[in-house]
Design an enzyme around this catalytic site. Sequence first.
Site, short mmCIF file in Angstrom:
data_model
loop_
_atom_site.label_atom_id
_atom_site.label_comp_id
_atom_site.label_asym_id
_atom_site.label_seq_id
_atom_site.Cartn_x
_atom_site.Cartn_y
_atom_site.Cartn_z
N ASP A 1 0.03 5.65 -13.80
CA ASP A 1 0.67 6.92 -13.45
C ASP A 1 0.93 7.01 -11.97
OD1 ASP A 1 0.95 8.42 -15.93
OD2 ASP A 1 -1.22 8.29 -16.04
N GLU B 1 3.25 14.81 -25.88
CA GLU B 1 2.30 13.74 -25.54
C GLU B 1 1.23 14.37 -24.65
OE1 GLU B 1 4.10 10.30 -23.60
OE2 GLU B 1 2.24 9.97 -22.49
#
Lengths: 267, 412
Positions: free
Chosen positions: A60, A49
């Site tokens: 994140d 990814e």
Amino acid sequence: MSRIGVAFDKARADGRALLVGCMPAGFPTVEGSIAAMTAMVEAGVDVIEVEIPYSDPVMDGPVIQKASDIALAGGVRTADTMRVVEAVAATGAPVVTMTYWNPVERYGVDVFARDLASAGGTGLITPDLIPDEADEWLAASDAHGLDRTFLVSPSSTDARLAMTVGHCRGFVYATAVMGVTGARARTSDAAPTLVSRTRAVTDLPVGVGLGVGTGAQAGTVAGYADGVIVGSALVRCVLDASSEAEGLAALRTLSAELAEGVRNPVR
Amino acid sequence: MSADALAPVAGPQPDSAGHFGRFGGRFVPEALVAALDELDGAWRTAMADESFRAEFGALLRDYAGTPSLLYEARRFSAKVGARVLLKREDLNHTGAHKVRNVLGQALLTKRMGKTRVIAETGAGQHGVATATAAALFDLECVVYMGQVDTERQALNVARMRMLGATVVPVTNGSRTLKDAMNEAMRDWVANVDETHYLIGTAAGPHPFPAMVRDFVRGIGDEARQQCLDLTGGLPDAVTACVGGGSNALGIFHAFVGDEAVRLYGFEAGGDGVATGRHAASITGGSAGVLHGTRTYVLQDADGQTLESHSISAGLDYPGVGPEHAWLHDSGRATYLPVTDDEAMAAFELLCRTEGIIPAIESAHALAGTVALAPKLAAELGREPTIVVNLSGRGDKDVHTAGDYFGILDKER
């Protein structure tokens, strides 16, 4: 069926989960990120990814934000990430990208899809794009034959779960914990429930992310999910290393441990 | 007037998914959709509930001290060449218009049965207002504030802590308001069950832009009636500063249907838009997605958010509420930049002519008004009447302004 779908099927036939490893493009440099991802593939990561760095990555945690900041400070451009995708796809591993919506929109949604497809990418994971706002992406991904991975969450209602997976292609990303990315001591109890709720409304494979950092955790998640998605723990190998060689060695070790984990599902 | 602060009025509304034309909407992690839907439902139900409106109206009146005055600033007017009416939001409890929004959202938090509020803050005004409401409503309160801002607004950090809030300095990215907002979003994703994210401006994902606008809309409703009472007519123009844009929307909304009333939003031009060191998202930005909404954003060619710059911490944000983006595109409102120097000249002018120390944010509205007055006078062939939203007081800015003007005694 998409290339990712084929890989998931093969893993399922082998009685194991697929290991998806995430790394930001351009971290620590464009070439360095290609080397890191290649090492991950060599050590047993099934799918890479590639996260396209964004300045404000709200899904994140601190580890990936720091890596993204380093990549951006180093001058990485969205176009460079296409080069990373191409180089990593050449290893034979399926390469999926992940990024926030603004860089895609700014690049041009259809142009992005075209360039990603021609670089050999299989699709895009969109952490801040929900199907409700995704008309342009639905059209572009159809036009260029790309997979679409939207996120489902423990807080998604049954109606939203069905709607969201109905717009997915390739695989579904289940966010295992309510929270941002980052390795945790324990993975979530909510995850198995979410996976079974998701499976009730789709035949697509379900990957679980957010919180996995060890082989044992990978084995636990492999017990109920089709894919185990690992990001921050891998990124930390590079972030904490004092040299590129040390980082690559740590990456190989952890990748191998995780690969072993997904081959020993705890059921 | 306060009792009717939520009474329905005709005016621009977004579609049911929060789109203002091509702007607005929801660009958020799926994990937040349920909370946003819950909030949307709670807000709509509350808006239709007489008892909620009465409670909100009573709080605004008895606790916040509204309606705020509309004050005719005669000496300032004489210098400017316009009849300038100041909407004195600086006199509200906590010193700015923001108390209106936090009281509305804190009431909603209670209705939703949540026990914790989080907020982002730039200048600290919204953080102080949130900490105030949290104390009043007995809610746990965590305020995220860019580290750069905690340093330049140390007084407000102390105020928040006195009120019982936890202030978390954010060290990511540019360490200003946008990073504080990222951090608050992350907290919200992780703690959404018991936490309400009390966004401080008319930005972010739906329903925040429309909801915040509704809670601060009393500014304009009051000002419109006060202007009619005072002058016998409507103003020629209404002006406000625009960062995220809640004070401007708050005062604009009541006037949007009055076609003869010109609406001006003054953005933070920093060192000048041409220098790239500014926070003028509409003037110097482009359409994009930031913090959950599509709007005008300061961004580079790859869609990475650019750092904004302004002497005013409260305007130092690289985006703007989506309704402003829409009002700009439709031409109903005009957005112009005001530099740091222009704002500080107007700051000084108001201090010296009226004995009122404005927030540096509000000084941008004053500076824009100074520039606008002669143009409007020439166009109309008479002295124009201009309502200026004096959105906050300058106590928090005394250090920054003292530095700017070089009037602080050197520390030994």
